[in-house]
Structure formats: structure tokens, C-alpha cells
Design a protein around this motif. Structure first.
Motif, PDB file in Angstrom:
ATOM      1  N   LEU A 276     -10.541  -2.077  -6.197  1.00  0.00           N
ATOM      2  CA  LEU A 276     -11.901  -1.898  -6.719  1.00  0.00           C
ATOM      3  C   LEU A 276     -12.576  -0.685  -6.077  1.00  0.00           C
ATOM      4  CD1 LEU A 276     -13.092  -5.634  -6.844  1.00  0.00           C
ATOM      5  CD2 LEU A 276     -12.378  -4.195  -8.763  1.00  0.00           C
ATOM      6  N   ALA A 277     -12.339  -0.510  -4.778  1.00  0.00           N
ATOM      7  CA  ALA A 277     -12.966   0.605  -4.063  1.00  0.00           C
ATOM      8  C   ALA A 277     -12.385   1.956  -4.484  1.00  0.00           C
ATOM      9  CB  ALA A 277     -12.788   0.415  -2.557  1.00  0.00           C
ATOM     10  N   SER A 278     -11.207   1.935  -5.094  1.00  0.00           N
ATOM     11  CA  SER A 278     -10.563   3.213  -5.453  1.00  0.00           C
ATOM     12  C   SER A 278     -11.341   3.963  -6.526  1.00  0.00           C
ATOM     13  CB  SER A 278      -9.125   2.968  -5.928  1.00  0.00           C
ATOM     14  OG  SER A 278      -9.113   2.331  -7.198  1.00  0.00           O
TER      15      SER A 278
ATOM     16  N   ARG B 214       0.829  -1.232   0.000  1.00  0.00           N
ATOM     17  CA  ARG B 214       0.000   0.000   0.000  1.00  0.00           C
ATOM     18  C   ARG B 214       0.849   1.262   0.000  1.00  0.00           C
ATOM     19  NH1 ARG B 214      -5.170  -1.858   1.475  1.00  0.00           N
ATOM     20  NH2 ARG B 214      -5.907   0.189   0.841  1.00  0.00           N
ATOM     21  N   THR B 215       1.896   1.244  -0.831  1.00  0.00           N
ATOM     22  CA  THR B 215       2.754   2.416  -0.960  1.00  0.00           C
ATOM     23  C   THR B 215       2.274   3.269  -2.140  1.00  0.00           C
ATOM     24  OG1 THR B 215       4.241   0.900  -2.101  1.00  0.00           O
ATOM     25  CG2 THR B 215       4.843   1.523   0.120  1.00  0.00           C
ATOM     26  N   PRO B 216       1.845   4.507  -1.882  1.00  0.00           N
ATOM     27  CA  PRO B 216       1.222   5.336  -2.933  1.00  0.00           C
ATOM     28  C   PRO B 216       2.229   6.015  -3.864  1.00  0.00           C
ATOM     29  CG  PRO B 216       1.134   6.468  -0.833  1.00  0.00           C
ATOM     30  CD  PRO B 216       1.762   5.142  -0.558  1.00  0.00           C
ATOM     31  N   ILE B 217       2.995   5.202  -4.579  1.00  0.00           N
ATOM     32  CA  ILE B 217       3.994   5.718  -5.523  1.00  0.00           C
ATOM     33  C   ILE B 217       3.286   6.135  -6.816  1.00  0.00           C
ATOM     34  CG2 ILE B 217       5.997   5.016  -6.913  1.00  0.00           C
ATOM     35  CD1 ILE B 217       6.320   2.750  -4.641  1.00  0.00           C
ATOM     36  N   VAL B 218       3.757   7.205  -7.443  1.00  0.00           N
ATOM     37  CA  VAL B 218       3.236   7.563  -8.771  1.00  0.00           C
ATOM     38  C   VAL B 218       4.318   7.249  -9.809  1.00  0.00           C
ATOM     39  CG1 VAL B 218       2.434   9.417 -10.276  1.00  0.00           C
ATOM     40  CG2 VAL B 218       1.618   9.278  -7.912  1.00  0.00           C
TER      41      VAL B 218
ATOM     42  N   PRO C  69      -6.283   8.330   1.950  1.00  0.00           N
ATOM     43  CA  PRO C  69      -6.200   7.250   2.943  1.00  0.00           C
ATOM     44  C   PRO C  69      -7.134   6.075   2.636  1.00  0.00           C
ATOM     45  CG  PRO C  69      -6.880   9.343   3.964  1.00  0.00           C
ATOM     46  CD  PRO C  69      -6.591   9.638   2.536  1.00  0.00           C
ATOM     47  N   LYS C  70      -8.203   6.342   1.901  1.00  0.00           N
ATOM     48  CA  LYS C  70      -9.103   5.243   1.533  1.00  0.00           C
ATOM     49  C   LYS C  70      -8.509   4.382   0.420  1.00  0.00           C
ATOM     50  CE  LYS C  70     -13.434   7.718   2.337  1.00  0.00           C
ATOM     51  NZ  LYS C  70     -12.982   9.037   1.852  1.00  0.00           N
TER      52      LYS C  70
END
Lengths: 388, 98, 196
Positions: free
Chosen positions: A229-231, A99-103, A157-158
Motif C-alpha cells: 500500500l505504501a508503494s 521482499r525480492t524486487p524482481i521485475v 528501499p522503501k
């Protein structure tokens, strides 16, 4: 104030990374991504971007560094293409579950062999199952805008998932075109500072990247899939808020002249601009044709796709990647599965084109619109323009 | 026999990023895996530290100012590498009493 | 630039240009600077090279579109309105008039006359010539002809003036080099003759 200038799309993406106050960039240069990271290294070197630029020795190390810096709470960016993405592969699969939010910007390029530096979608399709959010840009403005949106979505965060922003190599990355560069204050209104859900901190130690044996692995993968899926809801919300701030509305699925179209071409990436012009020319001749474009590829926006194309008589699905040994390309196959159980569905056919930089023209789309209407019960993809 | 449920945590109960509290191996005492234990003859020991360096589990502690190393039997798995590497054959692997 | 077709739909016409040169002479820079100039004037434009490994001296092609309305085409330029030739020797190895519209224009860097060029290569479209190497050598002291050709291009097609290129040139070349290139542009703009 926002400024409209003629700028290469790669540089505009780098400017967006700067406007986002990115903390860490770890990247290895590869054609056609090079101009993005070259410009970023200049921005860091001349002090206009206060970030750590890590000139790593390979793409595997680039993504490894990104995992570490993102887990340490830094806003993290990297970019690659083709063989670079292939070398990153091992680490690509790790980022979503951690869950690392890398772009990650991918200047899409064909995979070898034969060696080819030109554009198609075989690189991203080889990692489409890894759990990253995948966005496809159509033009330069969108490439810049989606860079900002990618950070916003990834770090929500979601969501807390990595995002790959796909922009066609050369056909986007090396085009000079008019792009509105937003000002910092407006960007700040849209993109808050990164507040990580958890972070590596020597004052409060934790373990990341743990073993997940048979008793954990299934649940771990499912949890990541649930998050992916929730994203979609968060992505749509981010698009709406982007519109509120910048006045440019994006949707997960875009339609052009599709509402009353008998034949619809479904495509991803920059070729849909050329396709729209082909539609204009065919509409002028009275033909009922339209375009539907997926801006969001992962998670696959199934409901929006059905709504956009379900009414059509014929649906021609474009693939920029040849899946060797399979009946259809990746997009084609998924459209078949989306409509498999539908009582009313379009006649679906699958066309592969624009491989390894072969130019995609209005005439190609005119051919496809004709073929799609004529072709019933296609059992295998058709490669447009293959010489055999 | 039907396979029992073999998942340990529900999907929704997993921590974000699967991160966990650190240092869990401290609580995980592996000493009871041992069938033989290292016994040191201090008379032969020259305090070279080979046992300390070679131990794959890092169970040896430097007992300075006393001149020897001591295996922490809470964690020693009894592999015998220390005894094998000791240049003075000062360590003997001895059967655990049942 | 607007026209109406039979269906009554207004189609904004677009200027499509192809540049021919050799690697290092600035064909790609020409297309880029002209696009940036047009965009700076509030128009729509796109510029892109014929993608591939970049090799100094090899024949290179670059493309440019200029329009009053947004451009939604990303295919290469196959039927240009204008062909700009930065290096006359390229004409010996490349068919530079390929696909050029019958009412199109060739803008050629050469010391020869329109007639000589037409007789030698058999071009049927309009031709405009300029001795860009001479101007480049005098103004820039190097035979790099891109900004000279842009001066000629701007004059012949009425696309831009000296004032319009000031900012893009300054941004691209900076300081003293920008001043020289602006002088080269100005001379070409003034000395370019009509169209034959």
C-alpha cells in the motif's frame, strides 16, 4: 541521444532490460512472451548485455532462480504468459513476502481450457492477490518506459517488492510501432544501480524463507500489505521523476475526456487506445463520454479512482477475465466495493469482453457506452458479443 | 478462559523480507526431548559409519583417529534409528534416568 | 491527409492496409517493413500479423496503418483502403476484397491483366497488378515477393522511395541480401503501371 524507430514492442521491452543493466535473466519461453526472452538471449549471447541468462527447465524454476538471484543482490528480470505464470504460481506468492524486487513482464494471455494462446487478463488476475505491484501498459512506448520504472520502484528501499508489468499479448507484444529508445546516459540518470536492502552473502550469512507459524504469519502478511500500500507514493514519485528526465508524464490513473463525462468506461491495458478513438467519434456526435484507465492495479489506487470517476452518472467497468461463479469480474467487483459506502456514486455496470483474443473494437465501446447509460441496477456482468 | 495474545512480533518490528540470523538450531538443544539414549559397545563396533549416515539429526561425530562415532547428547533426540541400523547391534537404547 | 467532419473537429485520416499471402512468403514482413519505413520518414505507423500459430503455406493476413498523427486503434483492419495480395492463389480461398472501401485499391501479384482478374473474381474497386514472382525470381532467385510488392505499393500510393527503404531493408536483411532486395524494390517501383 534517444532514437525514434519502428520496433516490435517485445523487442523494445528487451532493449529496456538491457538499458537497465540487468544482471540476471531466468526465463522459459512461452507464446506470446517469446520474443522478449529470445531477444534478451541474443543480447546476452552477442555480448551487448553483460548478464547471466539462465535457460531454466520451467517457469517454476525461472521464478525460483529469480528469487535466489534477487536475494543475492542481482538486478533480476523474467517474463512469462498464461500457463507459464500458472506454473510459477507457487513462487509468485513467495517473492513479495521475501521482499525480492524482481521485475516480471507478463505478455497477458488467456488461461486454458480450452487451449488458447491469445490475449486477455485471466493470467494476471489469477495472481492478483499475491502482493506484487501490478502495472498495465497501454502502448509500446509505455511498455518500454514502465520496464525502467518497474526496476526503479521495485528496488526503492522503501518498497523492495516485485513488480509485474502487464502488456497485452499480441495486441502489444507483437505490434510494430514507433517507439523512442532512450540513450544509456539518460537511463542512468533515472535508474541508479541496485543497492539491495539485504543480500545473501557467504561472508555474512543469514537465513531467508523462514517458517512463520501461527504466531508470525498474520503479522508477516500484514507487513507485506503495508509495504504494498505504501508503494503507491513511491510509484507516483518515480512517475514524476521519469517525467523530469524523459518528458513523458505517467499517472497511476489516466483520464481522457472524463472530466465532464456523463458515462465513463474504466479499462486496463491496450484496449483503452481503441476506446479513446471511440470516445473521439462519440464526442463528435455530442455525446458526453470519457475513458479512465488504471495504469496501477496493485496497490489499487482508490483515492485516484474516486476522483477520476466519482462524478460520473454511469460507470462501465471493463473486465478481460471471467470469474466463474461470481456476480462480477475482478475489476468490476472492486469498483463496486470502492463505491459501496459512498453517498454519491455512479451507476456501476460491468462488461466482460476481449476474452481469449476476441478483437475489441470501437463499436464494442460504442455499444458499452449506450448500454451503461441504459442499464440500471445491473446484478451480474454482461459479456459483450457472446453468442448464445 | 479468554485466548491470550498469541502473536510474537508486532507488524512493524518484523525484519524486511523476514530474514534472520543463521544457525539458530545450534542454540536450540533438543537433547532434552530424549527418553532413551544410544549407548555404544566399542567392543562390537566395526567403525562402519552407519550410525553417522543414518542419524536424521546429524548428531554423530567421527572420533578419528579413534575408530568409533560418538552421539552428541546435546542434540540426540533418542529416536533409535542408529541402534536399528547398526549391523553389529553395538548400540543399545537405554532409558534416561529421571 | 486531414479532413473536417460536420462537427468541425479535424480528424486526421489514416491509410489502412491488409496484406494477404501464405506463411513464409513475407506478408508479415511486408507490413513490418512498410511500417518501419513510414516511421523512419517521421510518420506514425503500426503493423501486426493476424495472430496465431505460424504454418508455412497457410493463408496469412497482416495489417498496416499509416498516419500523419498518432494511431490510437488496436482493432484489426476491417475496412481497408488498400489490399495487397502477395500470392494470387490466395484469392481462390480467401475473399480478399472483404470490407475494402468502395474507393479502395487492390494491389495484386499476378501475371494476368487487370481485366482478367476483375472478370474472374468480380472485384469492383481499382486494381493494380504486378508480376512480382517474375521480378523476385530474377532479382532474388527465390519466389518471395514481399519487397517487390513493397516497391509496387510505394509507387502506386506514393508512400516511400528507394531512399526511404534503404535503412529498414539493410537492418532486416543485412549486407548482400539487402542489396538484392533493394534492387527488387527498385525494379518494381519502376515497372509498376498505373491503376485500372
Amino acid at each position: 541521444m534517444a532514437k525514434r524507430i519502428g520496433i516490435e514492442v517485445s523487442l523494445a521491452v528487451a532493449e529496456a532490460v538491457k538499458l537497465a543493466d540487468t544482471d540476471v535473466i531466468a526465463a522459459y519461453p512461452i507464446t506470446p512472451q517469446t520474443h522478449i526472452v529470445e531477444h534478451l538471449s541474443e543480447l546476452v549471447a552477442d555480448g551487448s548485455l553483460d548478464a547471466a541468462y539462465i535457460p531454466v527447465e520451467s517457469e517454476h524454476s525461472a521464478m525460483s532462480s529469480c528469487l535466489g538471484s534477487s536475494a543475492a543482490g542481482a538486478r533480476t528480470f523474467t517474463a512469462t504468459s498464461s500457463q507459464g505464470l500458472a506454473l510459477m504460481n507457487e513462487m509468485i506468492y513467495i517473492a513479495p513476502v521475501l521482499r525480492t524486487p524482481i521485475v516480471l513482464a507478463i505478455a497477458n494471455r488467456a488461461l486454458s481450457a480450452p487451449i488458447n494462446i491469445w490475449n486477455d487478463h485471466s493470467d494476471i488476475m489469477s495472481v492478483r492477490d499475491a502482493g506484487w505491484i501490478c502495472l498495465f501498459a497501454e502502448n509500446g512506448q509505455e511498455s518500454l518506459d514502465l520496464t525502467l520504472i518497474s526496476f526503479r520502484v521495485a528496488e526503492d528501499p522503501k518498497v523492495s517488492l516485485p513488480v509485474s508489468l502487464n502488456l497485452d499479448g499480441f495486441t502489444l507484444s507483437h505490434f510494430i510501432e514507433p517507439i523512442e529508445i532512450p540513450d544509456k546516459e539518460t537511463v542512468d540518470k533515472f535508474l541508479p544501480p541496485f543497492v539491495p536492502c539485504f543480500k545473501l552473502d557467504i561472508k555474512a550469512p543469514m537465513s531467508l524463507g523462514l517458517l512463520g507459524g501461527p504466531e508470525y504469519y498474520t503479522e508477516s502478511r500484514k507487513a507485506t500489505d503495508d509495504a504494498l500500500l505504501a508503494s503507491k507514493t513511491v510509484i507516483k514519485k518515480a512517475f514524476a521523476e521519469f517525467n523530469d528526465v524523459f518528458g513523458r508524464q505517467y499517472n497511476v490513473v489516466e483520464s481522457y475526456q472524463a472530466k465532464d463525462a456523463e458515462t465513463i468506461v474504466l479499462a486496463m491495458g491496450s484496449i483503452s487506445e481503441t476506446a479513446m478513438t471511440a470516445v473521439d467519434e462519440l464526442r463528435a456526435q455530442g455525446k458526453k463520454v470519457g475513458i479512465v484507465r488504471l495504469r496501477l492495479w496493485r496497490p489499487l489506487p482508490i483515492e485516484e479512482i474516486v476522483e477520476a470517476v466519482g462524478h460520473a452518472k454511469n460507470l462501465a467497468v471493463i473486465d478481460r477475465h471471467l470469474v466463474l461463479g461470481a456476480p462480477y469480474g475482478p475489476v468490476g467487483l472492486e469498483m463496486m466495493s470502492v463505491f459501496y459506502s459512498a453517498s454519491q456514486k455512479p451507476n456501476i455496470s460491468n462488461f466482460v469482453l476481449g476474452l481469449g483474443g476476441r478483437d475489441v473494437t470501437r463499436d464494442d465501446f460504442k455499444y458499452i457506452f449506450d448500454r451503461a447509460a441504459a442499464q440500471q441496477g445491473q446484478t451480474r456482468y454482461e459479456i459483450v458479443g457472446v453468442l448464445e | 478462559m479468554k485466548k491470550p495474545i498469541d502473536a510474537l512480533v508486532k507488524v512493524g518490528d518484523l525484519p524486511l523480507g523476514l530474514c534472520g540470523a543463521p544457525g539458530s538450531t545450534v542454540a536450540f538443544k533438543t537433547g532434552d526431548w530424549r527418553s532413551v539414549r544410544p549407548v555404544l559397545d566399542k567392543e562390537k563396533c566395526i567403525y562402519c559409519g552407519f550410525c553417522y549416515y543414518y542419524c536424521p539429526d546429524g548428531v554423530y561425530q567421527d572420533m578419528a583417529p579413534e575408530k568409533y562415532y560418538k552421539a552428541d547428547l546435546d542434540y540426540c533426540k533418542g529416536c533409535g534409528i542408529c541402534a536399528h541400523e547398526c549391523p553389529k547391534k553395538a548400540i543399545t537404547m537405554t532409558l534416561e534416568e529421571v | 491527409m486531414a479532413s473536417q467532419d460536420a462537427s468541425g473537429i479535424t480528424i486526421m485520416s489514416m491509410l489502412e492496409i491488409r496484406f494477404h499471402g501464405r506463411g513464409g512468403q513475407g506478408a508479415v514482413t511486408s507490413a513490418e517493413l512498410m511500417a518501419q519505413t513510414a516511421i523512419g520518414m517521421g510518420k506514425y505507423a503500426q503493423a501486426f500479423p493476424s495472430f496465431g500459430p505460424e504454418r508455412r503455406g497457410a493463408p496469412v493476413t497482416a495489417f498496416l496503418r499509416i498516419s500523419d498523427s498518432p494511431i490510437r486503434i488496436r482493432e484489426k483492419v476491417y475496412e481497408p483502403n488498400v489490399v495487397v495480395v502477395l500470392d494470387p492463389t490466395v484469392m481462390n480461398v480467401t475473399k480478399v476484397d472483404q470490407g475494402l472501401k468502395p474507393d479502395g485499391l487492390l494491389l495484386i501479384n499476378t501475371h494476368q491483366s487487370e481485366e482478367q482478374i476483375r472478370n474472374r473474381y468480380g472485384f469492383t474497386q481499382k486494381i493494380s497488378t504486378i508480376d512480382a514472382v517474375k521480378i523476385a525470381l530474377e532479382e532474388l532467385k527465390v519466389p518471395i515477393t514481399n519487397t517487390v510488392m513493397l516497391g509496387a505499393f510505394s509507387k502506386v500510393l506514393g508512400q516511400a522511395t528507394l531512399k526511404d527503404v534503404e535503412e529498414p531493408f539493410t537492418h532486416r536483411f543485412g549486407g548482400a541480401l539487402a542489396v538484392k532486395n533493394l534492387a527488387a524494390f527498385k525494379r518494381a517501383y519502376e515497372e509498376t503501371k498505373g491503376v485500372a
